[in-house]
Design a protein around this motif. Sequence first.
Motif, PDB file in Angstrom:
ATOM      1  N   TYR A 222       0.746  -1.208   0.360  1.00 28.82           N
ATOM      2  CA  TYR A 222       0.014   0.060   0.108  1.00 28.82           C
ATOM      3  C   TYR A 222       0.587   1.268   0.495  1.00 28.82           C
ATOM      4  O   TYR A 222       2.127   1.279   0.722  1.00 28.82           O
ATOM      5  CB  TYR A 222      -1.086  -0.458   1.207  1.00 28.82           C
ATOM      6  CG  TYR A 222      -2.036   0.937   1.829  1.00 28.82           C
ATOM      7  CD1 TYR A 222      -2.739   1.670  -0.017  1.00 28.82           C
ATOM      8  CD2 TYR A 222      -1.832   1.559   2.532  1.00 28.82           C
ATOM      9  CE1 TYR A 222      -3.534   2.924   0.613  1.00 28.82           C
ATOM     10  CE2 TYR A 222      -2.952   2.384   2.553  1.00 28.82           C
ATOM     11  CZ  TYR A 222      -3.668   2.822   2.161  1.00 28.82           C
ATOM     12  OH  TYR A 222      -4.768   4.335   2.050  1.00 28.82           O
ATOM     13  N   PRO A 223       1.025   2.257  -1.297  1.00 30.81           N
ATOM     14  CA  PRO A 223       1.509   3.479  -0.875  1.00 30.81           C
ATOM     15  C   PRO A 223       1.520   3.688   0.176  1.00 30.81           C
ATOM     16  O   PRO A 223       2.724   4.469   0.185  1.00 30.81           O
ATOM     17  CB  PRO A 223       0.698   4.247  -2.283  1.00 30.81           C
ATOM     18  CG  PRO A 223      -0.197   3.064  -2.749  1.00 30.81           C
ATOM     19  CD  PRO A 223      -0.277   2.038  -1.878  1.00 30.81           C
ATOM     20  N   GLY A 315      10.118  -4.927  -7.130  1.00 31.25           N
ATOM     21  CA  GLY A 315       9.598  -3.832  -6.934  1.00 31.25           C
ATOM     22  C   GLY A 315       7.649  -3.230  -6.299  1.00 31.25           C
ATOM     23  O   GLY A 315       7.519  -2.711  -7.165  1.00 31.25           O
ATOM     24  N   LEU A 316       7.276  -4.544  -6.112  1.00 31.08           N
ATOM     25  CA  LEU A 316       6.019  -4.463  -5.991  1.00 31.08           C
ATOM     26  C   LEU A 316       5.509  -3.508  -4.564  1.00 31.08           C
ATOM     27  O   LEU A 316       4.354  -3.277  -3.809  1.00 31.08           O
ATOM     28  CB  LEU A 316       4.921  -6.090  -5.517  1.00 31.08           C
ATOM     29  CG  LEU A 316       5.004  -6.035  -7.232  1.00 31.08           C
ATOM     30  CD1 LEU A 316       4.507  -8.148  -6.705  1.00 31.08           C
ATOM     31  CD2 LEU A 316       4.229  -6.150  -7.687  1.00 31.08           C
ATOM     32  N   LEU A 317       6.466  -3.265  -3.313  1.00 28.24           N
ATOM     33  CA  LEU A 317       6.782  -3.276  -2.029  1.00 28.24           C
ATOM     34  C   LEU A 317       6.888  -1.719  -1.762  1.00 28.24           C
ATOM     35  O   LEU A 317       7.478  -0.855  -2.695  1.00 28.24           O
ATOM     36  CB  LEU A 317       7.703  -3.553  -1.542  1.00 28.24           C
ATOM     37  CG  LEU A 317       7.058  -5.027  -1.266  1.00 28.24           C
ATOM     38  CD1 LEU A 317       8.048  -5.611  -0.094  1.00 28.24           C
ATOM     39  CD2 LEU A 317       5.184  -5.484  -1.692  1.00 28.24           C
ATOM     40  N   PHE A 318       5.895  -0.880  -1.111  1.00 28.47           N
ATOM     41  CA  PHE A 318       6.393   0.174  -0.844  1.00 28.47           C
ATOM     42  C   PHE A 318       7.544   0.834   0.838  1.00 28.47           C
ATOM     43  O   PHE A 318       7.416   1.937   0.529  1.00 28.47           O
ATOM     44  CB  PHE A 318       5.193   1.601  -0.683  1.00 28.47           C
ATOM     45  CG  PHE A 318       4.786   0.911  -1.987  1.00 28.47           C
ATOM     46  CD1 PHE A 318       4.412   1.759  -3.473  1.00 28.47           C
ATOM     47  CD2 PHE A 318       2.785   0.334  -2.521  1.00 28.47           C
ATOM     48  CE1 PHE A 318       3.972   1.677  -4.352  1.00 28.47           C
ATOM     49  CE2 PHE A 318       3.097   0.369  -3.474  1.00 28.47           C
ATOM     50  CZ  PHE A 318       2.817   0.990  -4.682  1.00 28.47           C
TER      51      PHE A 318
ATOM     52  N   LYS B 140      11.408   7.360  -1.027  1.00 27.66           N
ATOM     53  CA  LYS B 140       9.985   7.304  -1.710  1.00 27.66           C
ATOM     54  C   LYS B 140       9.621   8.382  -2.412  1.00 27.66           C
ATOM     55  O   LYS B 140       8.045   7.917  -3.912  1.00 27.66           O
ATOM     56  CB  LYS B 140       9.499   8.521   0.013  1.00 27.66           C
ATOM     57  CG  LYS B 140       8.159   8.608  -0.064  1.00 27.66           C
ATOM     58  CD  LYS B 140       7.950   9.268   1.530  1.00 27.66           C
ATOM     59  CE  LYS B 140       6.686   9.705   1.475  1.00 27.66           C
ATOM     60  NZ  LYS B 140       5.491   8.225   2.030  1.00 27.66           N
ATOM     61  N   GLN B 144       9.674   4.000  -6.694  1.00 25.88           N
ATOM     62  CA  GLN B 144       9.208   2.910  -5.397  1.00 25.88           C
ATOM     63  C   GLN B 144       7.561   3.417  -5.408  1.00 25.88           C
ATOM     64  O   GLN B 144       6.885   2.660  -4.199  1.00 25.88           O
ATOM     65  CB  GLN B 144       9.780   2.179  -4.825  1.00 25.88           C
ATOM     66  CG  GLN B 144      11.074   1.705  -5.567  1.00 25.88           C
ATOM     67  CD  GLN B 144      12.510   2.281  -5.317  1.00 25.88           C
ATOM     68  OE1 GLN B 144      12.077   3.991  -6.015  1.00 25.88           O
ATOM     69  NE2 GLN B 144      13.568   2.003  -5.449  1.00 25.88           N
ATOM     70  N   GLY B 145       7.634   4.645  -4.728  1.00 17.81           N
ATOM     71  CA  GLY B 145       7.132   5.471  -3.678  1.00 17.81           C
ATOM     72  C   GLY B 145       5.850   6.370  -4.152  1.00 17.81           C
ATOM     73  O   GLY B 145       4.911   6.151  -3.327  1.00 17.81           O
ATOM     74  N   ALA B 146       6.014   6.382  -5.386  1.00 20.09           N
ATOM     75  CA  ALA B 146       4.682   6.662  -6.271  1.00 20.09           C
ATOM     76  C   ALA B 146       3.217   5.597  -6.174  1.00 20.09           C
ATOM     77  O   ALA B 146       2.363   5.448  -5.781  1.00 20.09           O
ATOM     78  CB  ALA B 146       4.544   7.424  -7.478  1.00 20.09           C
ATOM     79  N   ALA B 147       3.611   4.368  -7.575  1.00 19.23           N
ATOM     80  CA  ALA B 147       2.901   3.496  -7.248  1.00 19.23           C
ATOM     81  C   ALA B 147       3.217   2.497  -8.681  1.00 19.23           C
ATOM     82  O   ALA B 147       3.918   2.654  -8.789  1.00 19.23           O
ATOM     83  CB  ALA B 147       1.270   3.492  -8.124  1.00 19.23           C
ATOM     84  N   VAL B 148       2.865   1.006  -8.026  1.00 18.63           N
ATOM     85  CA  VAL B 148       3.741   0.010  -9.317  1.00 18.63           C
ATOM     86  C   VAL B 148       3.753   0.273 -10.863  1.00 18.63           C
ATOM     87  O   VAL B 148       2.530  -0.210 -10.535  1.00 18.63           O
ATOM     88  CB  VAL B 148       2.737  -1.638  -8.800  1.00 18.63           C
ATOM     89  CG1 VAL B 148       3.405  -2.391  -9.599  1.00 18.63           C
ATOM     90  CG2 VAL B 148       3.530  -1.300  -6.931  1.00 18.63           C
TER      91      VAL B 148
END
Lengths: 389, 208
Positions: A222-223, A315-318, B140, B144-148
């Motif tokens: 979840y971002p 690369g699926l995690l925030f 962030k 990576q911090g924005a959305a997949v």
Amino acid sequence: MSVKWLFIRKGISAISGLILLVFAGVSFYKSRHLKEPVVLSPGVSQVKKLSEYFTGIKGTINDSNVYILEGEKPGGTILLIGGTHPEEPAARLTTWIFTENAVVEQGKLIVINSANRSASTVTRLGGAYPPDFTIPTSWGGQKFRMGDRWSNPLDQWPDPEVYIHYPSRQELAYVDIRNLNRTFPGRPNGTLTEKTCYALTQLIRKEKVDIVIDLHEAELQYPVISTIVAHQNGLDLAALASMIISGTEGFNIGVEYSPPALHGLSHREIGDHTDAISLLLEAPEPFLDATRGRTDRALLLEGKDEFVVKAGRHGLLFEKMDENGWPIDVRIGRHCSTILQIIELWSEEKPDKTVKVREVPRYTDVIEKGTGYFLRNPAKADPKKIYYE
Amino acid sequence: MKRTHTFLFLFLLFIVLTGASFSLPAGQAEIPKVNLPVLITSCGQSTAPVMLKVIFMRLKLEFKPKAYEVKELAAAEDLKAMADSGTPYRSLIITMGASLKGMGAAGISIDDELARTSKLIEEARRQGITIIGAHIEGIKRRAQGAAVGDNTDELSIDAVAPNSDLLIIKKEGNADGRFTIIANEKNIPMIEVEKTLDLIAEFKKLFK
């Protein structure tokens, strides 16, 4: 097949079902009625009920305890909300640490451990979550209910086909009519969850709360994670806290805007409908990730999961995730330090609204000593000092 | 004797050049002079301008009528208006990195942000305003911090970094050397900080 055999088979099936029903029923009953003791800190001056701010929830499961810690000198008022989503246990355990340890020298601190107590009596339907978990302590351990994101359907049912949020009239997911963080500011004649939010809003107004801090945890996919979500009236405070924490406490935390068009959330509605600054804290909880492996107590407390690590490699995690995971002590420590920094910075900026809190561990203390070190043994406490959640 | 002098001269030259290369890393240009007042904005509506606002509040810089101003949606017209009023902005800080929440809240897309930033930079160049590209929220705000699958962070960086006179970067966000490469290729001086808090000291030096 003869009629006799058919009856025997049906009978065996019925008895098996009944046995399962009994075992499940006992488990559900035990979980719903598990008594969680709170040994009051010497700093707690009063314990009220939420219904004292709105009588509409008197006698319901959500008539939660409201712990009030008042200093000798006047100052500001801070409200900590734990248990908005009980399936995010670092939130409840953080407020537990405050109610069992904090001493307030100036101003007022109001703490709620189980904002949605109904949601703490059920786990995600069909999710095979553990019903409870135990935090190890030097005197054995303390058991807590696992809880869910939504109020227990036993307390609020049925869900509507469509949930229209009050008062924005925004259409939200139907199930979120049982989500405490989608029903703010609440309404006096609404559902149990809406009434609970209304009671909390009334508390904020009547106690003239300056800052509300709503504690949460989030999945790593979840971002909005490892961050302070801030209403526009608290952005400066959140930004400063983020910088100071990231520079001094040993962990990073960001800041996110509370979207003005997304309704029902505490960081939006409390800021819009009361005079309080509204902030929401998110810590990482791999247990909530959709790609997790076995959903057990170990995952809840240790935050280690090879499948979530793998999701990170894709690369699926925030948030970062490695074999060390996100143990509960780290998550609680983050919340403790963030709250303390926010209170300290607020007091620095507004000396007439100072709130001085001591005896609460910071991030490094919780990691070093463990959460259990800060939980008090009810067996050795004065019974008058014990309250149950 | 003559050979000794030549050797000594070459040796001193070597020392001077080596010394210079230590003080200014390879490809590192000289840090430009920055002046007040400064306009702070964002390309991507992240919360970085709020952080800079807090830093500038702490710096307590004195300048009349205002030392700094934060306008999340600053436009070229804002620069023109200040110039027309007789107190033009002398510096422009554009923060890089995008927030989907922020852009959603403002009701705009990354394309709108890129178009606004392009016009803003064009006007700043016309007025001789020093442009500072700042990436201060670390990893962030690095995709990576924005959305997949979202690349708004990188689009924001592409729009600002190569067009800046100075880059101010939090190290964590430069782990892959993205900003170092841009700084070296475009000969843009770059200041790197370990922590966001270190920006207070850096801006103090810059705006002294």
